[in-house]
Design an enzyme around this catalytic site. Sequence first.
Site, mmCIF file in Angstrom:
data_model
loop_
_atom_site.group_PDB
_atom_site.id
_atom_site.type_symbol
_atom_site.label_atom_id
_atom_site.label_comp_id
_atom_site.label_asym_id
_atom_site.label_seq_id
_atom_site.Cartn_x
_atom_site.Cartn_y
_atom_site.Cartn_z
ATOM 1 N N GLU A 39 -5.170 -1.008 -8.324
ATOM 2 C CA GLU A 39 -4.199 -0.060 -8.875
ATOM 3 C C GLU A 39 -3.028 -0.877 -9.422
ATOM 4 O OE1 GLU A 39 -5.020 3.841 -6.020
ATOM 5 O OE2 GLU A 39 -3.553 2.372 -5.367
ATOM 6 N N ASN A 54 -4.818 6.227 -1.713
ATOM 7 C CA ASN A 54 -4.292 6.596 -0.396
ATOM 8 C C ASN A 54 -3.683 7.990 -0.378
ATOM 9 O OD1 ASN A 54 -5.154 4.426 1.076
ATOM 10 N ND2 ASN A 54 -3.324 3.202 0.670
ATOM 11 N N HIS A 78 -2.303 -3.415 -6.526
ATOM 12 C CA HIS A 78 -2.816 -2.962 -5.225
ATOM 13 C C HIS A 78 -4.328 -3.171 -5.151
ATOM 14 C CE1 HIS A 78 -3.457 0.440 -2.117
ATOM 15 N NE2 HIS A 78 -3.176 -0.679 -1.517
ATOM 16 N N SER A 118 0.839 -1.212 0.000
ATOM 17 C CA SER A 118 0.000 0.000 0.000
ATOM 18 C C SER A 118 0.857 1.240 0.000
ATOM 19 C CB SER A 118 -0.840 0.081 1.273
ATOM 20 O OG SER A 118 -1.614 -1.029 1.443
HETATM 21 N N1 NAD Z 1 -5.256 -4.420 5.107
HETATM 22 C C1 NAD Z 1 -5.506 -3.572 4.119
HETATM 23 O O1 NAD Z 1 -6.511 -2.832 4.137
HETATM 24 C C2 NAD Z 1 -4.591 -3.506 2.925
HETATM 25 C C3 NAD Z 1 -5.084 -3.012 1.714
HETATM 26 C C4 NAD Z 1 -4.266 -3.017 0.584
HETATM 27 C C5 NAD Z 1 -2.969 -3.485 0.687
HETATM 28 N N2 NAD Z 1 -2.489 -3.938 1.882
HETATM 29 C C6 NAD Z 1 -1.109 -4.451 1.920
HETATM 30 O O2 NAD Z 1 -1.175 -5.871 1.822
HETATM 31 C C7 NAD Z 1 -0.103 -6.447 2.556
HETATM 32 C C8 NAD Z 1 -0.655 -7.404 3.596
HETATM 33 O O3 NAD Z 1 -1.515 -6.705 4.458
HETATM 34 P P1 NAD Z 1 -2.601 -7.464 5.355
HETATM 35 O O4 NAD Z 1 -3.480 -6.402 5.909
HETATM 36 O O5 NAD Z 1 -3.206 -8.589 4.608
HETATM 37 O O6 NAD Z 1 -1.658 -8.016 6.515
HETATM 38 P P2 NAD Z 1 -1.954 -9.216 7.553
HETATM 39 O O7 NAD Z 1 -1.148 -8.916 8.753
HETATM 40 O O8 NAD Z 1 -3.409 -9.459 7.688
HETATM 41 O O9 NAD Z 1 -1.322 -10.488 6.809
HETATM 42 C C9 NAD Z 1 0.037 -10.629 6.509
HETATM 43 C C10 NAD Z 1 0.393 -12.123 6.491
HETATM 44 O O10 NAD Z 1 1.720 -12.257 5.967
HETATM 45 C C11 NAD Z 1 2.387 -13.279 6.700
HETATM 46 N N3 NAD Z 1 3.813 -13.070 6.560
HETATM 47 C C12 NAD Z 1 4.594 -12.143 7.163
HETATM 48 N N4 NAD Z 1 5.853 -12.234 6.718
HETATM 49 C C13 NAD Z 1 5.872 -13.243 5.813
HETATM 50 C C14 NAD Z 1 6.884 -13.800 4.987
HETATM 51 N N5 NAD Z 1 8.134 -13.350 5.016
HETATM 52 N N6 NAD Z 1 6.545 -14.815 4.148
HETATM 53 C C15 NAD Z 1 5.282 -15.274 4.109
HETATM 54 N N7 NAD Z 1 4.267 -14.785 4.868
HETATM 55 C C16 NAD Z 1 4.577 -13.776 5.711
HETATM 56 C C17 NAD Z 1 1.868 -13.142 8.122
HETATM 57 O O11 NAD Z 1 2.010 -14.348 8.830
HETATM 58 C C18 NAD Z 1 0.391 -12.775 7.887
HETATM 59 O O12 NAD Z 1 -0.447 -13.902 7.853
HETATM 60 C C19 NAD Z 1 0.710 -5.282 3.109
HETATM 61 O O13 NAD Z 1 1.748 -4.988 2.195
HETATM 62 C C20 NAD Z 1 -0.314 -4.154 3.159
HETATM 63 O O14 NAD Z 1 0.302 -2.886 3.085
HETATM 64 C C21 NAD Z 1 -3.277 -3.979 2.997
#
Ligand code: NAD
Length: 405
Positions: free
Chosen positions: A153, A191, A141, A120
């Site tokens: 995106e 964002n 994204h 993000s």
């Molecule tokens: N939550 C949102 O609203 C949102 C929206 C768009 C993008 N994002 C992006 O998506 C990504 C994930 O966000 P999320 O909210 O799903 O996070 P989350 O914490 O819900 O999930 C992340 C997962 O990744 C796993 N993980 C961590 N390090 C790892 C590795 N090295 N190898 C494999 N798995 C690993 C963790 O165990 C966890 O299950 C981030 O980059 C975030 O910026 C989030």
Amino acid sequence: MDSSMKIAVIGAGTMGSGIAQVAAQAGHNVVLFDTRREAVDKALAGLRKTLDKLVEKGKLTTEQADGIHGRITPASDLKELAGSGLVIEAIIEDLVIKQKLFAELEGIVATDAILATNTSSLSVTAIAGKLKHPERMVGLHFFNPAPLLPLVEVVPGLATDAALTTRMMALMQAWGKVPVVCKDTPGFIVNRVARPFYGEAIRIYEEGIADMPTIDAAMKSVGFKMGPFELMDLIGNDINFTVTKTVWEAFFYDPRYKPSFTQQRQVESGRLGRKSGRGYYQYDASGAIVPQTSAGSLAEDPAGHAQAAGSLRTSGDPAEVSNVIIERILAMLINEAADALFWQVASAKDIDLAMTKGVNYPKGLLAWAEEKGAAHWLRVLERLQATYGEDRYRPSPLLRRMAAH
Ligand SMILES: NC(=O)c1ccc[n+]([C@@H]2O[C@H](COP(=O)([O-])OP(=O)(O)OC[C@H]3O[C@@H](n4cnc5c(N)ncnc54)[C@H](O)[C@@H]3O)[C@@H](O)[C@H]2O)c1
């Protein structure tokens, strides 16, 4: 590119589980990997429940639901991703960890496999920076919840092959998504452009022009599904504050994106929003807002300065207060959209699509600007800039140009 291409999703949290569902619904076989195996199991159990509900509602047949679930295979080792044509990474938002993961992946997947990140707030170019073949890396994204929000995106980094961007646009369309192309700049489109919805609302509150329920009601009266404070509570004040801070820092501390103490204090006090039962509002077990009458509720404004008699900007007349709220927040949003267009972050069409399809805005901001005309919004900003003497309110050169026509 067809549905026979195997997709790998890394990270089975909020985003990864949703993206895996979207890919499986589009007919792909998906491998889902997470360093915590329990996260994959939880994601698959959650998906089963979601699919069962869709069957109950008659939106899917049992066979379709079983097919979607059956197409997602859990993986316990990164090496199991070897046959994937596209890998989508949705792990923790940490540049070094993401770079390390992609470097490792380069040694596992085929040389023509596409690598995508769902980051993000990090730069796609930086994530690809350590790759031997950064031309095959792109940002995809998605928005939360990925199966429901149509926007994606598509973000080429500096080294991304132009043909890959075109291929990803086509693939996202084939998945039923609404893709937009966006330059690798902080906050991408949504964002970045959405920042004033929160930031300006907080400023209005901090100045004592109105309390939070009044600000929320004003924005809902012009078609937003949720007010800024309700939405921050839904997103989570920790997440919203981090995004604000990250965008502000990434823009080299441009005052337009400056975070607020109000939100910082929310985070410090653990008032994270719905997920912690309390944020700007208090929530009951069902997630409904509990009306507050006692002191100590921020929504009720413990400082007692909301709509204070001495408020600088309004007479306190409810219609005038509501108009001030709407005009200030909309002017800042429109200015931000115009500025994103000015800096060629995306096309006008894509900037408007992003805000309507990614965050459910009632209208695209550039189209909205036309209703009263750019000259009107320029005047609002110039008045704010004169009143506060702050660079925060500087009009975009493009808004000035639009106003002159
Ligand atoms: N939550 C949102 O609203 C949102 C929206 C768009 C993008 N994002 C992006 O998506 C990504 C994930 O966000 P999320 O909210 O799903 O996070 P989350 O914490 O819900 O999930 C992340 C997962 O990744 C796993 N993980 C961590 N390090 C790892 C590795 N090295 N190898 C494999 N798995 C690993 C963790 O165990 C966890 O299950 C981030 O980059 C975030 O910026 C989030």
